[in-house]
Design an enzyme around this catalytic site. Sequence first.
Site, PDB file in Angstrom:
ATOM      1  N   ASP A 192      -2.055  12.016  13.152  1.00  0.00           N
ATOM      2  CA  ASP A 192      -2.757  11.289  12.084  1.00  0.00           C
ATOM      3  C   ASP A 192      -3.184   9.910  12.576  1.00  0.00           C
ATOM      4  O   ASP A 192      -3.020   8.908  11.875  1.00  0.00           O
ATOM      5  CB  ASP A 192      -1.862  11.167  10.852  1.00  0.00           C
ATOM      6  CG  ASP A 192      -2.669  10.858   9.581  1.00  0.00           C
ATOM      7  OD1 ASP A 192      -3.897  11.079   9.594  1.00  0.00           O
ATOM      8  OD2 ASP A 192      -2.083  10.399   8.598  1.00  0.00           O
TER       9      ASP A 192
ATOM     10  N   VAL B 181       4.771   1.074   0.350  1.00  0.00           N
ATOM     11  CA  VAL B 181       5.261   0.106   1.329  1.00  0.00           C
ATOM     12  C   VAL B 181       5.262  -1.280   0.684  1.00  0.00           C
ATOM     13  O   VAL B 181       4.273  -1.669   0.049  1.00  0.00           O
ATOM     14  CB  VAL B 181       4.397   0.094   2.596  1.00  0.00           C
ATOM     15  CG1 VAL B 181       4.974  -0.855   3.645  1.00  0.00           C
ATOM     16  CG2 VAL B 181       4.264   1.494   3.175  1.00  0.00           C
TER      17      VAL B 181
ATOM     18  N   GLY C  15       0.838  -1.202   0.000  1.00  0.00           N
ATOM     19  CA  GLY C  15       0.000   0.000   0.000  1.00  0.00           C
ATOM     20  C   GLY C  15       0.866   1.242   0.000  1.00  0.00           C
ATOM     21  O   GLY C  15       2.044   1.200  -0.351  1.00  0.00           O
TER      22      GLY C  15
END
Length: 718
Positions: A525, A414, A407
């Site tokens: 985040d 990654v 992803g």
Amino acid sequence: MHTIFSNQNQGINKPFWKFSMILAFLSVLSFLYLARAYDPTYLYHFCPNTTTFTRNSVYQSNLNLLLSNISSNATRGNKFLNGFYIATVGQEPNKVYGMFLCRGDQTTSACKNCVNFATSDVTRRCPVEKETVIWYDECLLRYSNDFFFSTMSTEPIIMLSNSQNVTKDPSNTTKIFDQEVWNLMNKTSNEALDSPKMFGTAKENSTDFQTLYSLAQCSPDLSRGDCSSCIRQAIPNLVRCCSEKQGGRVLYPSCNIRYELYRFYDETLTPAPTPMPAPFPSPSPDSVTKSKGPMPAPFPSSPDSVAKSKGRNGRKATWIAISTTVSAIMVLLFGYFIWYKWRRNKDRRAIRQVVELLRSRNNEIGDVYTNGILGREKQRESHEFPIFPLGLTLEATQRFSDENKLGEGGFGPVYKGVLADGKEIAVKRLSRTSGQGLQEFKNEVTLIAKLQHKNLVRLLGCCLEGNELLLIYEYMPNKSLDFHLFDATRGVQLDWKRRISIIKGIARGVSYLHEDSRLKVIHRDLKASNVLLDHEMSPKISDFGMARIFGGNQNEANTNRVVGTYGYMAPEYAMEGLFSVKSDVFSFGVLLLEIISGKKNNRFYLSEEGESLLTYTWKLWCKGEALQLMDPLLKQSCVTAELLKCIHIGLLCVQDDPTNRPTMSSVVVMLASDTETLPEPTQPAFAVGRFIAKSDQSSSNPKFCSVNEVTLSNVSPR
């Protein structure tokens, strides 16, 4: 800039520099001229003076904020639909409801231009009126002190007709043409109802070899039934007002329809000019209500005559545009060359800083060789924090093959890798196209290399060879939390025992970041996709590219660049750029409620009549029906007392006032204790969803006071 020119561009002389500045100045003038030429086409406005506000009042402040936020969101739309946006600001009795709707064929830039123009133009035309609708050819802007979302409105009715009559063969009658218009508009209505945007166009050959073009559009918050009803009420009025005319349109607040004998949508480089409506006297509110709107006004001329009258100015504008655009391209190319050289050197310096950061972790020495962008120089390596050879990493990931891609991370893709001894790893690769990637890479190295906790993902090492910047992590075989949580099939694996364990693990990890590590770290985040699951389904917080370190007694900070993810950002951070440990607490509260419900907050409004997960949870809590929030997959395994306690904690974490939110260490204690007395939560005053619930869903109970759904501005979502 002077240093860049003197050191890297010795061949650039002053005359050329002055010439470039002149070209840049001309380019700016050209762009300003062209921007002026494409102002939206005003059609009509309606603002009855029966309800007005006092200047400098709370209502006017709320209205100004609403218009500002609508303007800043002109390119974003409601996530699933660009060109349409609704929002509210304030509390009753000074609450303002607003929306904009761009014509369905408009480009993003054209839509933004129209909305920005409308938000300034409307206050000139309707300076003190609380209720306003203003129509342009490209968009509509509407606001009111009364709730109007998802409600069909057909008053006032505005009817505009082309001044040119239809030229028909003597054997054809007007009734035949009117019937053709009627049939085509019904066809267009069906096209609009079949479109997610509720926007449709159609064309058909007329009996005298002319082509009829038509358009129909509804406000997308209407139901399909209301949209159909709105358009079908408009069609008879269109035929009645524009009989024998070459074109006409009917404008309602909730829908509009139009036909012409030329193509007036999907504009090309040389579009047919849109007929301008003749100005009419502003109708009084009473006359509009009684007569269903003003009498149709003719367009001043046909498209052909408009084109001829503007021909000379059009040719002049074309030549100006061509000459200045060529100049602008030259200046931009020159500027890009300078920027590229500066950026390349900046990247080199930043990479060296990363290497020095890793070298300075301790004084232990090992051998590592790098090449390419850094040259073949010998570097020091910490045995605690090994540096992986690039060849080893390429072999492990099969040269970053697509089959091994897992992803996208905070600064790039990654990949999964398998080392020669069978150990699995995850490799984050800096994306060379990412403008922020290098800074996020440095940030992640700075933080994760110094943090050690069982609920944080573990960094195994890095690779800094050639043009590659790589971080190597332990591999998480069960992927991320959102992979399981928001999928009806995989969600079965997450029974209540596992979910409460994941909630407690995340809480411990965030508490460690805030209070127990040698750094005070704000993640900024925190979300389901940034929580990874190991082979035992234990949570590991990841992705520290956006994190910030607080030093000493610092408790909060402010930023002009708001980063993060819609649905998880605290209101003070989204609106003011103010972040603290309480910003992470808010994100944790959203995540906790998602884990309990199995629903994603920033998608929740699609299934629950426009509400956000937070407002929906609050309503259930106040009605004593909080168990309805539970994911149906938990029905067999749920422990009711624990679930209700978690909902209670989630609502405490998402309170509007940051000072009312608990610390993460308090949350850990609350989750672990069965005897802890929890304070009563207050209503979350910030809703992250983009739709608003229908008016009949609000309660007279004071606990259900309306939610202040201020839209986001200056946000860079990831």
